[in-house]
Design a protein around this motif. Structure first.
Motif, PDB file in Angstrom:
ATOM      1  N   ALA A  20      61.656 -26.934  -0.487  1.00 34.05           N
ATOM      2  CA  ALA A  20      62.510 -28.109  -0.621  1.00 34.05           C
ATOM      3  C   ALA A  20      63.879 -27.746  -1.170  1.00 34.05           C
ATOM      4  N   VAL A  21      63.888 -26.861  -2.194  1.00 33.06           N
ATOM      5  CA  VAL A  21      65.176 -26.438  -2.761  1.00 33.06           C
ATOM      6  C   VAL A  21      66.018 -25.709  -1.726  1.00 33.06           C
ATOM      7  N   VAL A  22      65.367 -24.836  -0.951  1.00 34.25           N
ATOM      8  CA  VAL A  22      66.117 -24.070   0.069  1.00 34.25           C
ATOM      9  C   VAL A  22      66.659 -25.001   1.142  1.00 34.25           C
ATOM     10  N   ILE A  23      65.819 -25.937   1.612  1.00 36.37           N
ATOM     11  CA  ILE A  23      66.230 -26.792   2.738  1.00 36.37           C
ATOM     12  C   ILE A  23      67.203 -27.879   2.287  1.00 36.37           C
ATOM     13  N   LEU A  24      66.900 -28.522   1.149  1.00 30.48           N
ATOM     14  CA  LEU A  24      67.721 -29.664   0.728  1.00 30.48           C
ATOM     15  C   LEU A  24      68.975 -29.264  -0.032  1.00 30.48           C
ATOM     16  N   ILE A  25      68.950 -28.143  -0.730  1.00 31.43           N
ATOM     17  CA  ILE A  25      70.103 -27.730  -1.543  1.00 31.43           C
ATOM     18  C   ILE A  25      70.736 -26.448  -1.017  1.00 31.43           C
ATOM     19  N   GLY A  26      69.916 -25.432  -0.771  1.00 38.39           N
ATOM     20  CA  GLY A  26      70.457 -24.122  -0.392  1.00 38.39           C
ATOM     21  C   GLY A  26      71.186 -24.126   0.945  1.00 38.39           C
ATOM     22  N   VAL A  27      70.488 -24.675   1.974  1.00 35.18           N
ATOM     23  CA  VAL A  27      71.114 -24.665   3.315  1.00 35.18           C
ATOM     24  C   VAL A  27      72.395 -25.490   3.354  1.00 35.18           C
ATOM     25  N   PRO A  28      72.437 -26.758   2.838  1.00 33.13           N
ATOM     26  CA  PRO A  28      73.714 -27.490   2.828  1.00 33.13           C
ATOM     27  C   PRO A  28      74.802 -26.806   2.024  1.00 33.13           C
ATOM     28  N   LEU A  29      74.405 -26.205   0.888  1.00 28.05           N
ATOM     29  CA  LEU A  29      75.406 -25.512   0.074  1.00 28.05           C
ATOM     30  C   LEU A  29      75.968 -24.306   0.807  1.00 28.05           C
ATOM     31  N   TRP A  30      75.068 -23.540   1.452  1.00 26.54           N
ATOM     32  CA  TRP A  30      75.545 -22.385   2.224  1.00 26.54           C
ATOM     33  C   TRP A  30      76.416 -22.843   3.392  1.00 26.54           C
ATOM     34  N   TRP A  31      76.020 -23.910   4.071  1.00 25.99           N
ATOM     35  CA  TRP A  31      76.795 -24.411   5.208  1.00 25.99           C
ATOM     36  C   TRP A  31      78.183 -24.866   4.772  1.00 25.99           C
ATOM     37  N   ARG A  32      78.206 -25.542   3.601  1.00 27.29           N
ATOM     38  CA  ARG A  32      79.484 -26.063   3.119  1.00 27.29           C
ATOM     39  C   ARG A  32      80.407 -24.951   2.662  1.00 27.29           C
ATOM     40  N   THR A  33      79.845 -23.973   1.961  1.00 30.26           N
ATOM     41  CA  THR A  33      80.696 -22.890   1.434  1.00 30.26           C
ATOM     42  C   THR A  33      81.148 -21.928   2.515  1.00 30.26           C
ATOM     43  N   THR A  34      80.431 -21.825   3.618  1.00 31.57           N
ATOM     44  CA  THR A  34      80.839 -20.926   4.708  1.00 31.57           C
ATOM     45  C   THR A  34      81.490 -21.680   5.863  1.00 31.57           C
ATOM     46  N   GLU A  35      81.717 -22.960   5.685  1.00 32.18           N
ATOM     47  CA  GLU A  35      82.340 -23.754   6.748  1.00 32.18           C
ATOM     48  C   GLU A  35      83.791 -23.342   6.951  1.00 32.18           C
ATOM     49  N   THR A  36      84.213 -23.248   8.200  1.00 35.68           N
ATOM     50  CA  THR A  36      85.592 -22.884   8.534  1.00 35.68           C
ATOM     51  C   THR A  36      86.506 -24.088   8.326  1.00 35.68           C
ATOM     52  N   TYR A  37      87.557 -23.871   7.517  1.00 39.77           N
ATOM     53  CA  TYR A  37      88.500 -24.969   7.252  1.00 39.77           C
ATOM     54  C   TYR A  37      89.460 -25.095   8.423  1.00 39.77           C
ATOM     55  N   ARG A  38      89.534 -26.262   8.990  1.00 35.87           N
ATOM     56  CA  ARG A  38      90.415 -26.522  10.128  1.00 35.87           C
ATOM     57  C   ARG A  38      91.184 -27.809   9.866  1.00 35.87           C
ATOM     58  N   ALA A  39      92.462 -27.634   9.554  1.00 37.04           N
ATOM     59  CA  ALA A  39      93.321 -28.792   9.308  1.00 37.04           C
ATOM     60  C   ALA A  39      93.541 -29.555  10.619  1.00 37.04           C
ATOM     61  N   TRP A  40      93.895 -30.821  10.484  1.00 41.43           N
ATOM     62  CA  TRP A  40      94.084 -31.673  11.665  1.00 41.43           C
ATOM     63  C   TRP A  40      95.340 -31.267  12.421  1.00 41.43           C
ATOM     64  N   LEU A  41      95.217 -31.223  13.743  1.00 39.56           N
ATOM     65  CA  LEU A  41      96.352 -30.913  14.615  1.00 39.56           C
ATOM     66  C   LEU A  41      96.519 -32.038  15.637  1.00 39.56           C
ATOM     67  N   PRO A  42      97.763 -32.325  16.035  1.00 44.87           N
ATOM     68  CA  PRO A  42      97.999 -33.392  17.028  1.00 44.87           C
ATOM     69  C   PRO A  42      97.735 -32.918  18.452  1.00 44.87           C
ATOM     70  N   PHE A  43      96.456 -32.692  18.772  1.00 41.73           N
ATOM     71  CA  PHE A  43      96.104 -32.151  20.085  1.00 41.73           C
ATOM     72  C   PHE A  43      96.515 -33.094  21.215  1.00 41.73           C
ATOM     73  N   SER A  44      96.417 -34.387  21.003  1.00 37.92           N
ATOM     74  CA  SER A  44      96.772 -35.335  22.065  1.00 37.92           C
ATOM     75  C   SER A  44      98.264 -35.267  22.384  1.00 37.92           C
ATOM     76  N   GLN A  45      99.094 -35.145  21.358  1.00 34.71           N
ATOM     77  CA  GLN A  45     100.536 -35.033  21.596  1.00 34.71           C
ATOM     78  C   GLN A  45     100.896 -33.697  22.227  1.00 34.71           C
ATOM     79  N   ILE A  46     100.187 -32.640  21.834  1.00 36.89           N
ATOM     80  CA  ILE A  46     100.438 -31.334  22.447  1.00 36.89           C
ATOM     81  C   ILE A  46     100.065 -31.362  23.924  1.00 36.89           C
ATOM     82  N   LYS A  47      98.976 -32.059  24.250  1.00 43.43           N
ATOM     83  CA  LYS A  47      98.564 -32.165  25.651  1.00 43.43           C
ATOM     84  C   LYS A  47      99.607 -32.910  26.472  1.00 43.43           C
ATOM     85  N   GLU A  48     100.260 -33.891  25.860  1.00 44.35           N
ATOM     86  CA  GLU A  48     101.325 -34.612  26.567  1.00 44.35           C
ATOM     87  C   GLU A  48     102.521 -33.697  26.843  1.00 44.35           C
TER      88      GLU A  48
END
Length: 562
Positions: A20-48
Motif C-alpha cells: 500500500a505504501v509503495v502503490i499509494l505513496i511511493g509510485v505517485p511521489l516517484w512519478w511527481r518527482t521525475t515528471e518532465t516540466y513543460r511550460a505552456w506554449l501557444p501551439f494554436s497560434q504557432i500553427k496559425e
C-alpha cells in the motif's frame, strides 16, 4: 498452532502495508518527482503562423503639376484609388500587394520647387518642403514641355522618396481624367517596383521558407551574394603587406571609414548594428602564383584562380570569438615587388577596372599596385601613401552588394540620381527594409514552427519558463510585424520582425533543449529496472501468495458447505 497463525497473519498485514505504501505513496511521489516540466506554449497560434499570408501595403501620392490636367479635371481631384495584386507562392505562403494611390494637384510651393533649373535641385527643394514617411513615395507628374528632364528621359528617380514623371506626348491636355490615370498607371507601377519592392525581391526574401523556382535565377544569385539578415555585423578592414622590405605602407583607415563608410552605416542603423576594426598583416601571401603576361607587362590573376585566394588569407585574419555576428572582410592587398604590377582578369579575359573582386557572404579583395613608386633611385623600403578615396570607393560598392542593397534593373526611359555622400538613397533604404522585414518574418516563422514540432514530438523534453517566454514573445512580435506590414508602417514592422527573430533563435538554441540531455525509453528501463526489480519482486510474490491462500480458503469453505 495459534502462535503460527498470528505470525502468518502479521506477515500478510506487513506485506499489504508495504504494498500500500509503495502503490499509494511511493509510485505517485516517484512519478511527481521525475515528471518532465513543460511550460505552456501557444501551439494554436504557432500553427496559425505556419500558414503565412503577408500583405505589403505601400502608399503612393501622385501630384499633378501645372499644365498636366485641365481645370475640369482638377475638380475631380483629390482622388484615392486602391489596387491589390495577389500571388500564391506555395500551399502555405501567399503574398498580397496593396497600392493605395492618392491623386492631388501641386501646391504653390511645390510649383516653385518644380521650376528649379535641374531635376536634382527640384528633388532637394521638394524634400525640404515635406519629408515622406518611411515606405511611401511621391510621384510628381510634370508636363511634356518641362526642361527638368532630358528629351529621352520619362522618369527621374532622386535621392529621396520622390520621382518626376513626364507626361507622354500622346497624352496632351484635353483627355478625360480616367484616360490620363489609365495611361499613368503602368509607369507608376514601374516606379513602385524600382523604388519600393517587386515581387521578385520579396519572393527571394522568402528563401528560408519556400523553394525558389529556377526562373528567378537573378534573384537567387542576389540573395546568395548578400549576407543573411542579422541583428549585427562585424566589418574588418585588413591591409596585406607581403613584402615589408620593399615598401612601407601608410593608410589612414580611421579617417577613410569616418568619411566614406560611417555615413552609410549610420543610415543603415535601423536594420542592424555595425562594429568596425582594422589590422595590418605582414608577410601575408595570396597563396596563388600569378602568371606573367608579356602583352600586359605585368602579372595576371585569372577568374579561375580567385577561388583559391581566400582560404590561405582567411587563416591569417583571425576572428572575434566573443561575437556571433557575421563578419564582412575587406582586404587591401599590395603585391610584393617580385609580382608587381598585378591585375585581375574576369571570365571574358578582360581586365577588371577596379582590380578587385568579392566573394558572396564573405567580403572583398582589392589589389593595389605600387610599382609606380619603384624608381631607379628609390631606396627600399619605399614609403607609400595609399589613396583611400580610390580604395574606399571599391569597398563601398562591395559593402552595398554584401548587405543586400541591390541595383535594380532600370526600365527604359528611367534616370537615377547618384546616391550622394551617404552612399545610399532613401528609397534604397526603404527597398532593403521591405526585403529584410519579409526575410525576418519568414525566418522567424520557420524557426518557431520547427521548434514547436520538435517539442511536440519529444514529449519528455523540458520546457522551461524562459523558453516559453521567448516563444510567446516571438509569436507576439510576429503577429505585430505582420499587422504593421499590412498597415504600411514599415519602420514598426521591421522593428517587430527583428524582435521576433531574436526571440525565436534564443528559444531554439537554448542549451536546455539539447537532445543529449534526454534519454530514450529503452535507456530509462535499463536504469530503473535494477533499482525497482529487487524491491518489487518480494512484494509481488507476497501478494501472489496471499491471493493464492485466499482462494484456497474460499475453496475449503465451499467444500465444507457442500
Amino acid at each position: 498452532m495459534a502462535t503460527t497463525e498470528v505470525e502468518h497473519r502479521r506477515g500478510q498485514l506487513a506485506a499489504l502495508s508495504i504494498a500500500a505504501v509503495v502503490i499509494l505513496i511511493g509510485v505517485p511521489l516517484w512519478w511527481r518527482t521525475t515528471e518532465t516540466y513543460r511550460a505552456w506554449l501557444p501551439f494554436s497560434q504557432i500553427k496559425e503562423l505556419d500558414i503565412l499570408q503577408l500583405q505589403l501595403s505601400a502608399d503612393v501620392e501622385v501630384v499633378f503639376a501645372r499644365g498636366t490636367v485641365t481645370p475640369e479635371q482638377q475638380k475631380k481631384v483629390p482622388l484615392t484609388m486602391t489596387q491589390d495584386d495577389e500571388y500564391i507562392v506555395d500551399e502555405n505562403t501567399s503574398l498580397r500587394y496593396r497600392y493605395e494611390t492618392k491623386y492631388r494637384t501641386a501646391t504653390i510651393m511645390e510649383e516653385d520647387a518644380l521650376n528649379q533649373p535641374t531635376a536634382a535641385e527640384a528633388d532637394l527643394s521638394l524634400h525640404t518642403l515635406s519629408e515622406s514617411p518611411c515606405g511611401s513615395l511621391v510621384v510628381y507628374v510634370i508636363p511634356e514641355t518641362s526642361s527638368l528632364l532630358p528629351e529621352d528621359v520619362e522618369v527621374y528617380i532622386g535621392q529621396r522618396r520622390t520621382a518626376l514623371l513626364r507626361i507622354g506626348a500622346q497624352m496632351r491636355v484635353g483627355r478625360t481624367l480616367e484616360t490620363l490615370l489609365a495611361h499613368l498607371e503602368p509607369r507608376i507601377k514601374q516606379v513602385l517596383q524600382v523604388m519600393s519592392f517587386s515581387h521578385t525581391d520579396i519572393t527571394a526574401a522568402l528563401s528560408d521558407r519556400v523553394r525558389l523556382s529556377p526562373g528567378n535565377k537573378g534573384s537567387i544569385a542576389d540573395s546568395m551574394r548578400a549576407f543573411k539578415s542579422s541583428p549585427g555585423y562585424e566589418i574588418t578592414f585588413s591591409l596585406l603587406n607581403p613584402d615589408p622590405k620593399s615598401h612601407r605602407l601608410h593608410w589612414d583607415i580611421e579617417g577613410a571609414v569616418e568619411t566614406y563608410i560611417q555615413p552609410l552605416l549610420t543610415k543603415l542603423s535601423p536594420l542592424a548594428n555595425f562594429s568596425i576594426d582594422s589590422q595590418t598583416l605582414y608577410y601575408a601571401m595570396l597563396g596563388v602564383n600569378p602568371r606573367f603576361d608579356n602583352n600586359r607587362g605585368g602579372y595576371i590573376l585569372n577568374s579561375d584562380s580567385l577561388a583559391h585566394v581566400i582560404n590561405p588569407v582567411e587563416a591569417r585574419l583571425g576572428s572575434n570569438a566573443a561575437s556571433s555576428n557575421p563578419v564582412l572582410n575587406f582586404l587591401l592587398y599590395v603585391p610584393d615587388a617580385a609580382h608587381s604590377p598585378l591585375y585581375i582578369y574576369d571570365r571574358q579575359k578582360l581586365e577588371v577596372t577596379s582590380n578587385a573582386f568579392h566573394s558572396p557572404r564573405w567580403g572583398g579583395i582589392m589589389v593595389y599596385n605600387v610599382d609606380g613608386f619603384y624608381g631607379p633611385e628609390a631606396s627600399f623600403p619605399v614609403d607609400v601613401s595609399i589613396n583611400m578615396a580610390k580604395v574606399m570607393g571599391v569597398f563601398l560598392a562591395q559593402l552595398r552588394l554584401l548587405l543586400g542593397v541591390q541595383s535594380s534593373t532600370t526600365p527604359p526611359g528611367f534616370l537615377m540620381a547618384p546616391c550622394g555622400t551617404t552612399g545610399l538613397a532613401d528609397w534604397e533604404l526603404d527597398r532593403l527594409m521591405w526585403s529584410r522585414t519579409v526575410e525576418n518574418i519568414a525566418t522567424a516563422t520557420t524557426t518557431i514552427t520547427s521548434l514547436a514540432q520538435l517539442l511536440d514530438q519529444i514529449g519528455n523534453i523540458v520546457i522551461n519558463d524562459n523558453i516559453a517566454e521567448q516563444v510567446s514573445s516571438a509569436v507576439t512580435s510576429l503577429q505585430l510585424a505582420v499587422a504593421e506590414l499590412e498597415a504600411g508602417n514599415l519602420g514598426f514592422a521591421l522593428q517587430y520582425s527583428k524582435e521576433a527573430i531574436l526571440a525565436s533563435e534564443r528559444a531554439f538554441f537554448d542549451p536546455s533543449l539539447l537532445h543529449l540531455l534526454y534519454f530514450p525509453d529503452d535507456q530509462k528501463f535499463a536504469i530503473y529496472i535494477p533499482l525497482f526489480l529487487p524491491m518489487c519482486v518480494p512484494i509481488l510474490l507476497s501478494l501472489l501468495k496471499m491471493v493464492s491462500e485466499a482462494r484456497k480458503k474460499r475453496k475449503e469453505k465451499q467444500t465444507k458447505k457442500d
